[in-house]
Scaffold this motif. Sequence first.
Motif, PDB file in Angstrom:
ATOM      1  N   CYS A  17       0.919  -1.146   0.052  1.00  0.00           N
ATOM      2  CA  CYS A  17       0.080   0.164  -0.040  1.00  0.00           C
ATOM      3  C   CYS A  17       1.141   1.411  -0.241  1.00  0.00           C
ATOM      4  O   CYS A  17       0.536   2.271  -0.540  1.00  0.00           O
ATOM      5  N   CYS A  28       0.311  -0.285   8.366  1.00  0.00           N
ATOM      6  CA  CYS A  28      -0.775  -1.164   7.904  1.00  0.00           C
ATOM      7  C   CYS A  28      -1.347  -1.680   8.863  1.00  0.00           C
ATOM      8  O   CYS A  28      -2.252  -2.741   8.709  1.00  0.00           O
ATOM      9  N   GLU A 113      -4.109 -10.604   6.698  1.00  0.00           N
ATOM     10  CA  GLU A 113      -4.235  -9.441   6.229  1.00  0.00           C
ATOM     11  C   GLU A 113      -4.103  -8.346   7.008  1.00  0.00           C
ATOM     12  O   GLU A 113      -4.213  -8.556   8.378  1.00  0.00           O
ATOM     13  N   SER A 115      -4.437  -3.784   7.203  1.00  0.00           N
ATOM     14  CA  SER A 115      -5.176  -2.815   6.540  1.00  0.00           C
ATOM     15  C   SER A 115      -4.959  -2.254   4.948  1.00  0.00           C
ATOM     16  O   SER A 115      -5.516  -1.529   4.549  1.00  0.00           O
ATOM     17  N   CYS A 116      -3.490  -2.845   4.544  1.00  0.00           N
ATOM     18  CA  CYS A 116      -3.088  -2.463   3.512  1.00  0.00           C
ATOM     19  C   CYS A 116      -3.413  -3.496   2.308  1.00  0.00           C
ATOM     20  O   CYS A 116      -3.810  -3.074   1.206  1.00  0.00           O
ATOM     21  N   GLU A 117      -3.384  -4.946   2.623  1.00  0.00           N
ATOM     22  CA  GLU A 117      -3.308  -5.926   1.756  1.00  0.00           C
ATOM     23  C   GLU A 117      -3.390  -7.312   2.389  1.00  0.00           C
ATOM     24  O   GLU A 117      -3.629  -7.570   3.740  1.00  0.00           O
ATOM     25  N   THR A 149     -12.797  -9.199  -1.144  1.00  0.00           N
ATOM     26  CA  THR A 149     -11.670  -8.239  -1.024  1.00  0.00           C
ATOM     27  C   THR A 149     -11.284  -7.230  -1.832  1.00  0.00           C
ATOM     28  O   THR A 149     -11.421  -7.891  -3.108  1.00  0.00           O
ATOM     29  N   LYS A 151      -8.523  -5.253  -1.479  1.00  0.00           N
ATOM     30  CA  LYS A 151      -7.076  -5.079  -1.415  1.00  0.00           C
ATOM     31  C   LYS A 151      -6.275  -5.811  -2.335  1.00  0.00           C
ATOM     32  O   LYS A 151      -6.599  -7.021  -2.751  1.00  0.00           O
TER      33      LYS A 151
END
Length: 291
Positions: A17, A28, A113, A115-117, A149, A151
């Motif tokens: 991210c 993240c 996972e 918050s980014c990926e 998702t 992401k």
Amino acid sequence: MKKLMLGLFIAIGFSSCSLNNDDFNVNCGPDVDVTFTGFPLLCNYSVKAYPNNPQALLVRSQKEMDDNFTKHENTCPVASDPNIDFTKNNLLAIYAGVKPTSGYEIKISSIVENSCEVIVYFYEKSPQAGESILQTPTYPSDFILIPVTQKPIIFNKTSQTSDNIIIGSYASQCTGADCQKFFQLNDFSILKFLNVAKGSYSFEQYKYTSTPKKGDYTLLLKSVPAEILNLKGQTKTYGSPDAADQGGIYFQLRQAGTTTKVYIDNNDTEDQSDAIKVFKKAIQDKITSLK
């Protein structure tokens, strides 16, 4: 539809991210385990074109499903639900590319996972010494359902082993939903097989849920009696499991490409040594703790 080359996506020191951000110190947050479901796709679909090189495929809609797979009548011994609710799940497929013989595998072992990926961990297996293989090209693959998702998905190859243990309890006269309980213990997780049919113990045909857990395979392997380890690929039955509605215990050891299967009467019988009785109790206790 998103296609990702496995070899190009690895775990790196900063999150993907942050690649779209001038600040490479984006936080993240912690990695959280993602629950996923194994999907026996080949029971109801065929792949339209296997890639010759390693590749991943994320299917987000029925149209994308139809574009990449051809639906056919169920070819597994038990019924397999071919439907996917794409409002809740995506189908994730990984392909190892063409291999010269049988004996190769690719398998998704765990997913986390932040918050980014989303990070997908997988491993590959090659033919092992003494393993019986066919001299024909194969296309190893694995298919799972993951929560929807948006992401980025990162793939990280690990060095985990494909060795595993499957334990289960069964009773042919039992009609409740909890009669057939089967679990796989491996190096990295515990799989719970869903809706296992009586007497049909080819586990590649079943959906499963995966729970990250390390150590259970190694711990149970230490308790396997020598007389079972010495079977080395054979199948053995102790007593007469389920002959009088008493049910039975199932044990399967896959090690170095060889699969050993054992059926044990829930009743203590003359052919069960003290070591087998102790081991049977250990399996029964483990199944109780997992269900």
